[in-house]
Design an enzyme around this catalytic site. Structure first.
Site, PDB file in Angstrom:
ATOM      1  N   ASP A 292       0.866  -1.177   0.000  1.00 34.93           N
ATOM      2  CA  ASP A 292       0.000   0.000   0.000  1.00 34.93           C
ATOM      3  C   ASP A 292       0.903   1.228   0.000  1.00 34.93           C
ATOM      4  O   ASP A 292       2.006   1.169  -0.532  1.00 34.93           O
ATOM      5  CB  ASP A 292      -0.952  -0.023   1.211  1.00 34.93           C
ATOM      6  CG  ASP A 292      -2.286   0.669   0.920  1.00 34.93           C
ATOM      7  OD1 ASP A 292      -2.249   1.829   0.471  1.00 34.93           O
ATOM      8  OD2 ASP A 292      -3.340   0.068   1.151  1.00 34.93           O
ATOM      9  N   HIS A 326       1.523   1.860  -3.291  1.00 35.47           N
ATOM     10  CA  HIS A 326       0.472   2.613  -3.968  1.00 35.47           C
ATOM     11  C   HIS A 326       0.912   4.048  -4.206  1.00 35.47           C
ATOM     12  O   HIS A 326       0.591   4.642  -5.223  1.00 35.47           O
ATOM     13  CB  HIS A 326      -0.820   2.590  -3.148  1.00 35.47           C
ATOM     14  CG  HIS A 326      -1.529   1.275  -3.213  1.00 35.47           C
ATOM     15  ND1 HIS A 326      -2.738   1.043  -2.596  1.00 35.47           N
ATOM     16  CD2 HIS A 326      -1.208   0.105  -3.825  1.00 35.47           C
ATOM     17  CE1 HIS A 326      -3.124  -0.201  -2.821  1.00 35.47           C
ATOM     18  NE2 HIS A 326      -2.210  -0.789  -3.554  1.00 35.47           N
TER      19      HIS A 326
END
Length: 552
Positions: A292, A326
């Protein structure tokens, strides 16, 4: 601290700061205070720890930390494989993991108890973290050893993220698959939690026992520090986290140096670092490779975050690499308490979804301001190299007015406490080789993204600039080498834009398109417009006075 380069400090001239060469920190930032410890050493083996990978050493860690806290000093974890349940830190303790030491947290979920805590910016019930500390002062985790959070025992996995053979192997290992056959869960409790509305959010009138039936779904953050002062995290590797990896909340004087965080790329919610409502710190020489966001700034969510009202502020982040996350450097989306006075320099992002990622949405509120970036290198960015998005996690707007070829317009809403603010960003010396979009600015009609300056930057991407609902956006000495050139730069409902010395590939079909009846005061200067087949295209009913072109 190492001094910032003169070019970084020069960034601050004309803004809230003044140029002062040879300063140890930017002028407005206080010096970060590190903890100190005595030389007294408490070896966990003296408290019954056994490095056989079979013995659960939770109690040995607790005894060693308790003894060390009374005198102050170092808890020593020597080389070896140390299986343990959750470890709770105490004040005046330096937990030192030697090179060759592997602290393996238990994959038995019953070894972790439900507690009241905070998750994604709101009060919640979650499992206790493998490493934690609350209301502490003068603490550290140091050394060149490894902490492994046994995250695979906690995490769900989407079928789409694995090869067919990997998926079949995972299903055969145990656990359960949802009715659609698209997501694997380690236990039936975990699956049940996935179907619960707002799982784990602490609701009025409920207590910990009310969440017992979905306990396995409530994954813990791996290293959780709350309301701690003088914190040093240095040298170790932390990996395989169940959820967020390093999460300081309401902490002051944080030094994070030379830490490596590693998680599988498919691991959901496995941010490397989440600095939430923290004050005064430095992050340097770290390496993050997670599933993430990489370096993430937060300050609470929606009404609870605004009520807390504590921004993350006064941080230097430098000399750090982020892989496959991300986002490389991220603010939001839980930023309702605000963020300010953040300095990012000499960082490298490789294969992240987004490079510089600033995200919020209606309902968050909060002010993000005084953000300074100097020197970021990026390659293979799947999405935007530089992103300002005030419409995060919401359904994309649909076309309501304007030309069919234009990007959709967003309907304005009344200003209120939940209206977020992005303003005063200074970004320079950024290079990106490969992205879907070079720069995307997407503000709200009732609250534009404001006062953004991007300078001395080279971006190779499919799309160049997309600017929607921006005010005071200035690009200077920026190269937009985009493969889609109809147009290179798309501007909609934005004002007070200066595009100064924009470079682009020869033969572009259209350099600049401006649409939207709220667009005005767009300047294109010091740019070789002759290198494009057409320089400017205006939307319907827009006056030619909207765009001023000063040709070379």
């Amino acid at each position: 601290m190492k001094q910032l380069t003169a070019c970084v400090l020069a960034l601050f001239t004309g803004g809230i700061l003044a140029f002062r060469p040879a300063a140890d920190t930017p002028p407005t930032l206080p010096k970060v205070v590190e903890p100190t410890f005595s030389r007294d050493t408490f070896n966990i083996t003296k408290y019954g720890a056994v490095a056989d990978g079979q013995t659960l050493n939770t109690e040995a860690f607790r005894k060693a930390i308790d003894a060390c806290s009374q005198k102050g000093g170092v808890v020593l974890v020597p080389r070896g494989l140390w299986l343990t349940g959750p470890i709770q830190l105490k004040s005046n303790v330096n937990l030192h993991v030697q090179r060759g030491a592997l602290v393996q947290f238990s994959g038995k979920l019953s070894d972790f108890q439900l507690i009241k805590t905070n998750w994604e910016g709101v009060d919640a019930v979650r499992n206790q973290s493998p490493l934690s500390g609350s209301d502490l002062e003068n603490i550290a985790i140091t050394g060149e050893g490894v902490f492994d959070g046994a995250g695979d025992a906690w995490r769900m996995v989407k079928k789409e993220k694995l090869a067919e053979g990997q998926w079949q192997k995972l299903v055969k290992s145990g656990g359960v698959v949802d009715a659609k056959g698209t997501t694997w869960y380690p236990t039936a409790q975990s699956l049940k939690g996935s179907t619960t509305t707002k799982p784990g959010v602490l609701q009025p009138g409920k207590d910990i026992a009310d969440y017992a039936d979905i306990k396995d779904f409530l994954r813990p953050n791996m290293l959780s520090l709350q309301r701690c002062k003088k914190v040093l995290l240095e040298g170790f590797t932390i990996q395989n986290s169940p959820a967020w990896t390093i999460h300081p909340l309401l902490c002051e004087n944080i030094t994070l140096r030379g830490v490596t965080a590693r998680n599988p790329w498919y691991g959901q919610n496995t941010d490397a670092l989440d600095l939430e409502s923290c004050k005064n710190g430095i992050v340097e020489n770290c390496t993050f490779d997670v599933g993430d966001d990489g370096i993430c700034i937060k300050s609470g969510r929606d009404e609870q975050g605004r009520k807390r009202g504590v921004p993350t502020e006064n941080f230097i982040i430098r000399d750090t690499k982020v892989y496959h996350a991300h986002g490389g450097f991220v603010i939001g989306s839980e930023m309702s308490g605000g963020a300010r006075n953040l300095y990012v320099t000499n960082c490298t992002f490789i294969g992240t979804d987004v490079g510089l990622r600033f995200k919020t949405t209606r309902g968050r509120g909060g002010v993000v301001e005084n953000i300074f970036v100097d020197g970021v290198q990026m390659t293979d960015i799947a999405g935007e190299a530089i992103l300002f998005d005030m419409y995060y996690a919401a359904k994309d707007p649909v076309q309501v007015t304007g030309e069919a070829f234009a990007i959709p317009e967003i309907k304005a809403e009344p200003l209120n406490d939940g209206t977020p603010v992005f303003r005063n960003f200074r970004i320079k010396n950024v290079t990106c080789k490969g992205a879907a979009t070079g720069i995307l600015v997407r503000g709200l009609p009732e609250m534009n993204v404001q006062d953004i300056e991007i300078e001395n930057t080279v971006l190779e991407s499919k799309k160049g600039l997309v600017c929607q609902e921006g005010n005071g956006i200035r690009l200077k000495n920026v190269a937009l080498y985009s493969t889609e050139t109809k147009p290179v730069m798309e501007v909609q409902n934005s004002q007070n834009l200066t595009l100064d010395n924009i470079r682009f590939a020869d033969g572009a079909d259209l350099l600049l398109r401006v649409t939207g009846d709220r667009s005005k005061a767009v300047k294109l200067v010091n740019t070789n417009t002759k290198a494009a087949k057409k320089d400017v295209e205006l939307g319907q009913k827009l006056s030619k006075k909207v765009v001023t072109v000063s040709k070379l």
